[in-house]
Write a protein that holds these residues in place. Sequence first.
Motif, PDB file in Angstrom:
ATOM      1  N   PRO B  32       0.822  -1.217   0.000  1.00 51.59           N
ATOM      2  CA  PRO B  32       0.000   0.000   0.000  1.00 51.59           C
ATOM      3  C   PRO B  32       0.853   1.262   0.000  1.00 51.59           C
ATOM      4  N   GLN B  33       0.258   2.322  -0.493  1.00 48.73           N
ATOM      5  CA  GLN B  33       0.945   3.609  -0.637  1.00 48.73           C
ATOM      6  C   GLN B  33       1.436   4.118   0.726  1.00 48.73           C
ATOM      7  N   PRO B  34       2.740   4.436   0.837  1.00 50.44           N
ATOM      8  CA  PRO B  34       3.239   5.001   2.106  1.00 50.44           C
ATOM      9  C   PRO B  34       2.595   6.354   2.432  1.00 50.44           C
ATOM     10  N   GLN B  35       2.635   6.676   3.719  1.00 52.79           N
ATOM     11  CA  GLN B  35       2.023   7.936   4.170  1.00 52.79           C
ATOM     12  C   GLN B  35       2.713   9.130   3.530  1.00 52.79           C
ATOM     13  N   SER B  36       4.035   9.079   3.459  1.00 49.74           N
ATOM     14  CA  SER B  36       4.772  10.174   2.835  1.00 49.74           C
ATOM     15  C   SER B  36       5.882   9.560   2.003  1.00 49.74           C
ATOM     16  N   MET B  37       5.950   9.927   0.736  1.00 53.98           N
ATOM     17  CA  MET B  37       6.921   9.303  -0.170  1.00 53.98           C
ATOM     18  C   MET B  37       7.321  10.332  -1.210  1.00 53.98           C
ATOM     19  N   VAL B  38       8.594  10.688  -1.202  1.00 55.61           N
ATOM     20  CA  VAL B  38       9.104  11.635  -2.192  1.00 55.61           C
ATOM     21  C   VAL B  38      10.120  10.897  -3.062  1.00 55.61           C
ATOM     22  N   VAL B  39       9.806  10.756  -4.328  1.00 51.75           N
ATOM     23  CA  VAL B  39      10.674  10.028  -5.255  1.00 51.75           C
ATOM     24  C   VAL B  39      11.366  11.023  -6.180  1.00 51.75           C
ATOM     25  N   LYS B  40      12.689  10.918  -6.284  1.00 51.66           N
ATOM     26  CA  LYS B  40      13.426  11.801  -7.192  1.00 51.66           C
ATOM     27  C   LYS B  40      13.740  11.074  -8.498  1.00 51.66           C
ATOM     28  N   GLU B  41      14.215  11.845  -9.468  1.00 53.14           N
ATOM     29  CA  GLU B  41      14.495  11.247 -10.777  1.00 53.14           C
ATOM     30  C   GLU B  41      15.776  10.427 -10.784  1.00 53.14           C
ATOM     31  N   ASP B  42      16.761  10.843  -9.999  1.00 52.64           N
ATOM     32  CA  ASP B  42      18.029  10.112 -10.042  1.00 52.64           C
ATOM     33  C   ASP B  42      17.875   8.772  -9.313  1.00 52.64           C
ATOM     34  N   TYR B  43      18.745   7.826  -9.676  1.00 52.54           N
ATOM     35  CA  TYR B  43      18.579   6.483  -9.151  1.00 52.54           C
ATOM     36  C   TYR B  43      19.919   5.841  -8.854  1.00 52.54           C
ATOM     37  N   GLN B  44      19.858   4.827  -8.023  1.00 51.65           N
ATOM     38  CA  GLN B  44      21.026   4.018  -7.712  1.00 51.65           C
ATOM     39  C   GLN B  44      20.807   2.618  -8.297  1.00 51.65           C
ATOM     40  N   ILE B  45      21.876   1.988  -8.755  1.00 52.89           N
ATOM     41  CA  ILE B  45      21.716   0.578  -9.115  1.00 52.89           C
ATOM     42  C   ILE B  45      22.073  -0.269  -7.895  1.00 52.89           C
ATOM     43  N   LEU B  46      21.523  -1.468  -7.871  1.00 55.75           N
ATOM     44  CA  LEU B  46      21.723  -2.343  -6.723  1.00 55.75           C
ATOM     45  C   LEU B  46      22.883  -3.295  -6.969  1.00 55.75           C
ATOM     46  N   ASP B  47      23.644  -3.523  -5.935  1.00 52.08           N
ATOM     47  CA  ASP B  47      24.680  -4.549  -5.996  1.00 52.08           C
ATOM     48  C   ASP B  47      24.019  -5.904  -5.698  1.00 52.08           C
ATOM     49  N   ALA B  48      24.342  -6.902  -6.529  1.00 50.58           N
ATOM     50  CA  ALA B  48      23.710  -8.219  -6.347  1.00 50.58           C
ATOM     51  C   ALA B  48      24.036  -8.816  -4.987  1.00 50.58           C
ATOM     52  N   ASN B  49      25.147  -8.432  -4.433  1.00 56.21           N
ATOM     53  CA  ASN B  49      25.537  -8.962  -3.114  1.00 56.21           C
ATOM     54  C   ASN B  49      25.245  -7.961  -2.001  1.00 56.21           C
ATOM     55  N   ILE B  50      24.141  -7.334  -2.116  1.00 57.21           N
ATOM     56  CA  ILE B  50      23.778  -6.302  -1.151  1.00 57.21           C
ATOM     57  C   ILE B  50      23.777  -6.868   0.277  1.00 57.21           C
ATOM     58  N   GLN B  51      24.342  -6.088   1.184  1.00 57.02           N
ATOM     59  CA  GLN B  51      24.452  -6.527   2.580  1.00 57.02           C
ATOM     60  C   GLN B  51      23.436  -5.811   3.461  1.00 57.02           C
ATOM     61  N   PHE B  52      22.971  -6.541   4.463  1.00 54.38           N
ATOM     62  CA  PHE B  52      22.065  -5.953   5.457  1.00 54.38           C
ATOM     63  C   PHE B  52      22.850  -5.807   6.752  1.00 54.38           C
ATOM     64  N   ILE B  53      22.928  -4.612   7.289  1.00 55.94           N
ATOM     65  CA  ILE B  53      23.600  -4.476   8.579  1.00 55.94           C
ATOM     66  C   ILE B  53      22.726  -3.697   9.560  1.00 55.94           C
ATOM     67  N   ILE B  75      15.422  -9.759  -2.770  1.00 61.23           N
ATOM     68  CA  ILE B  75      16.118  -8.745  -3.576  1.00 61.23           C
ATOM     69  C   ILE B  75      17.035  -9.431  -4.589  1.00 61.23           C
ATOM     70  N   ARG B  76      17.716 -10.473  -4.146  1.00 57.20           N
ATOM     71  CA  ARG B  76      18.600 -11.181  -5.088  1.00 57.20           C
ATOM     72  C   ARG B  76      17.823 -11.803  -6.243  1.00 57.20           C
ATOM     73  N   SER B  77      16.582 -12.197  -5.990  1.00 51.96           N
ATOM     74  CA  SER B  77      15.787 -12.818  -7.058  1.00 51.96           C
ATOM     75  C   SER B  77      15.573 -11.849  -8.227  1.00 51.96           C
ATOM     76  N   HIS B  78      15.699 -10.554  -7.972  1.00 48.51           N
ATOM     77  CA  HIS B  78      15.553  -9.595  -9.066  1.00 48.51           C
ATOM     78  C   HIS B  78      16.689  -9.680 -10.064  1.00 48.51           C
ATOM     79  N   PHE B  79      17.800 -10.241  -9.623  1.00 46.60           N
ATOM     80  CA  PHE B  79      18.956 -10.303 -10.521  1.00 46.60           C
ATOM     81  C   PHE B  79      18.853 -11.470 -11.487  1.00 46.60           C
ATOM     82  N   LYS B  80      18.068 -12.483 -11.137  1.00 47.82           N
ATOM     83  CA  LYS B  80      17.889 -13.601 -12.066  1.00 47.82           C
ATOM     84  C   LYS B  80      17.092 -13.171 -13.289  1.00 47.82           C
ATOM     85  N   SER B  81      16.073 -12.375 -13.056  1.00 50.32           N
ATOM     86  CA  SER B  81      15.176 -12.060 -14.168  1.00 50.32           C
ATOM     87  C   SER B  81      15.733 -10.967 -15.074  1.00 50.32           C
TER      88      SER B  81
END
Lengths: 548, 548
Positions: B32-53, B75-81
């Motif tokens: 569902p839509q977040p209460q407040s969400m500001v999306v900008k045009e610039d973007y980051q690409i994801l590293d397939a080995n993204i770490q959670f800390i 998140i890693r499943s996005h890299f297969k497709s």
Amino acid sequence: MRFLSAFLFGNALTNAADRFLPPWKFVGTVWPQPQSMVVKEDYQILDANIQFILTPDSPQCDIIPDVFQRYQALIRSHFKSAGSSKKLKFSSSPAGVIDTIEVKIVNCENHPSQTMNESYTLQVGSPSSEKVELTAMAEWGVIHGLETLTQMIHDIDYRPSINSTMITDWPRFPFRGFLIDTSRHYLPVSVIKAQITAMSWNKYNVLHWHIVDLESFPYQSQVLPELSFLGAYTPLHVYTINEIKDIIEFARLRGVRVVPEFDTPGHTDSWGPGAGPKFLTPCYTNGQPDGTRGPINPIHQENYDLMRKLFTEVNQVFSDSYLHLGGDEVPFGCWKSNPDITDYMTKHNLTTYAQIEQVWVQGMVDIAHDLKKNYVVWEEVFVNGVKISNETVVEVWKGRSGTWKDTMNAVTKSGHKAILASPWYLNLISYGVDWEGYYSIEPTDFNGTNAQYELVMGGSAAMWGEYVDGTNILPRIWPRASAVAERLWSDKSVNSAPAARWRLNEWRCKMLARGLPAEPELHNPNIDPNYGYCPTPFDPFNNAHFLF
Amino acid sequence: MRFLSAFLFGNALTNAADRFLPPWKFVGTVWPQPQSMVVKEDYQILDANIQFILTPDSPQCDIIPDVFQRYQALIRSHFKSAGSSKKLKFSSSPAGVIDTIEVKIVNCENHPSQTMNESYTLQVGSPSSEKVELTAMAEWGVIHGLETLTQMIHDIDYRPSINSTMITDWPRFPFRGFLIDTSRHYLPVSVIKAQITAMSWNKYNVLHWHIVDLESFPYQSQVLPELSFLGAYTPLHVYTINEIKDIIEFARLRGVRVVPEFDTPGHTDSWGPGAGPKFLTPCYTNGQPDGTRGPINPIHQENYDLMRKLFTEVNQVFSDSYLHLGGDEVPFGCWKSNPDITDYMTKHNLTTYAQIEQVWVQGMVDIAHDLKKNYVVWEEVFVNGVKISNETVVEVWKGRSGTWKDTMNAVTKSGHKAILASPWYLNLISYGVDWEGYYSIEPTDFNGTNAQYELVMGGSAAMWGEYVDGTNILPRIWPRASAVAERLWSDKSVNSAPAARWRLNEWRCKMLARGLPAEPELHNPNIDPNYGYCPTPFDPFNNAHFLF
């Protein structure tokens, strides 16, 4: 309450295995009901290593090894679920042990067709209690007979058994179709195969494959690759010719024909991009082209050439002798707005838009004729007064409320063969039980002569694709489609829904046990809790049983 | 036509990979839509080995390792497709590469509850473009934040990317429930887990488990084993206490509470056999017992004792502080017919059957009180005038046509907390699109004061079990339940179905990609063919992607 009558309460926990016997169990009924079936009280138990043999005088029909393998696996699967490891007292003695199914075939037909012979006779317990005798005029009767036999298996004292039975069976109607629509939503090949499998179990014999429509064009032509290239949703949403041939062969092995529909001249938006700029009629507003497109433009020879090229390929891919030419819901507004169409009509002395529709349809019929294909059209082609040849089969789909009867009368009165589809649009769901409504329909329930009734080739249920895809189509179709299956196969007199209810419930549970996700829409379980379950719960995430 | 605008026809076959780009693709919207969400045009690409800390100052909440593992896999499943094997020109430059998701938690709550803090903030692209910063008041906000983040992933130049975004989010209502019914039809544990998983994705936080009813009693009690022994359909149709605890733990790891309902005194036929002969009221006809049984007999102390024994166990099994006591649709006819009930009422100066109902409900409330459980009842308990304590939560389920508003007004006016269920009975299916109707409901749309509106705890969607089981329940629930999920989570102003349609379509396709069979009931594809497919067709027979 329902348990108290069967068990003494005080002793409830002493012997779980016995006490948990469900209040109902499979009794070996058959769906659809055979034309003639005499079941005796005595029974044979089945040998787990039951053998299938062909009598020496039978011809070697090429599908038979696959058929035997499938039904041998299915029959063997009954031994896994039976609690056979225990020493049990037998409540009665079996008359024998069946170790052989002896199959006699009179003639191989090789390909299912409009004239396929599906009849069979089945003898269990007589003359020999050691073997089942199945006699079929052609290989299709072998499939039907083995299906019937398998449904008759039920556990007696935890052992798969079959009552002594004598069956003579044949279909009431030669055309028992089911329509799937792969244009509104794409269906994976695996789902189409599962559908064909379930159709074969239910003795359906025609898959009406509404393969393309306005939303997308998933048929991947080799001679006209642009059609799917620009008309399919994505390259993952197509059927290659190899995939289609694989599906047709899969269906043939199960006695199911595949009749493709390439619906024209309406419902063709998705053809437009790949078929070129002259294919769809440009619509006009206030005397100017407004940028929208209507039905196929019937005044350009190129469009007939394209169809001939396409159908020549389709004719090679789809081996069935029938082709569905569509012809439903052709909107005349765009043709009316277009000055080139008006000019053409003036030049050719055409005064109605049904006549211009006829020009197109005649072109399609000519192509079909040249390709030696028989063809089916939707009722509008007939109702609009398009002149069609006597061989044209008309599929009646309008008038769910009952006016289909008038159309069936008119179609057959004019000498055309008819297929009834109107009352069996299973996509039109509602809350609660609806199979009884489908079951109650009688295709010959219209004013007509016996000669007219003989022109009723059969019927077709449909699951149009607006709201279904691989996620939900199978449970939405089954077991509702089973109601139509029995109507089209069994004798006219087999028409009492209350009498059929228990048998259909058992049949649903058997389909579940085979791995088909047939939904529980049979009966309000508030009325009878016994409809609330099958012996084994269906787990979609642990469903290794599906027998393709 | 829709393809022609994007591609030149003449060059159609030269480069299939490029030309087959679908006309729409994921753009990273959130449901569902977040209460407040500001999306900008610039973007980051994801590293397939993204770490959670976890930040060093965060406490070690026990669910976090599981949460991290799940979302890392997702998140890693996005890299297969993604078609990442090709050398591609980039149409724009990413601002950075995200290799870390840094999570800060203020406080561990350990168990989801009515007062759980689900809020979170999420920063992508700022202050650092290499890491995402997720801050949550408790572990539940971590789940919600990672879910939101994962939904924001979309391919740019074939690489999973996320736009720079700033989100502050919290639920509008603390009670966002979904009812499943395992009495009319049994649901396999795997299906219940899949449902909980999908609920968590949609930010639902309460599974209302209507576990028993008149049709069957699948709850396998250890202190009262006769109840399921004689009340379940079969021994395969039960939930053991271990299975239930496993389900509750599974739900806890996903921020979902499990509130069980043991509905009394009506809807209890299946209790009868196991609960003993005094449990259900014998009904009388013409002054004689007629053999049928009605609601629980409220005049026998043994029945209260049995309930106390059962609820004492239930209290240990179900850790949530809430219990649903039912109380709907109690028929008074059987009580009226029974002379012992009449005697009892005379003796105790009871003049209405609501008063005898109150005797029973008071008994249940007393037990719940002794067990320190809060409780919910169906609206009849309130509407019938049964005297209930102020802490009782009332669930409103009648009046789908709109009279639920009067009931919500009356319930909250009397000072009770309310849960709205009436308009969200998803079991009541119809043909076509219906999510827009569910979406348009506003739970505070009734005459009342602000103080009354604050008593609206939230709402609950329901899939009653009359016509669903493991074969069809998941596609029937999803994505229709997503409409309700957004209503209960997002701001009141997020209420335009036309604006939500594309986002919901994207969300359905994401659920499909994760392996959930969410049906395509969103929009008539005749209107816009782009609703007719998701990027990858869903194949129920080759669905290895489901992420429990």
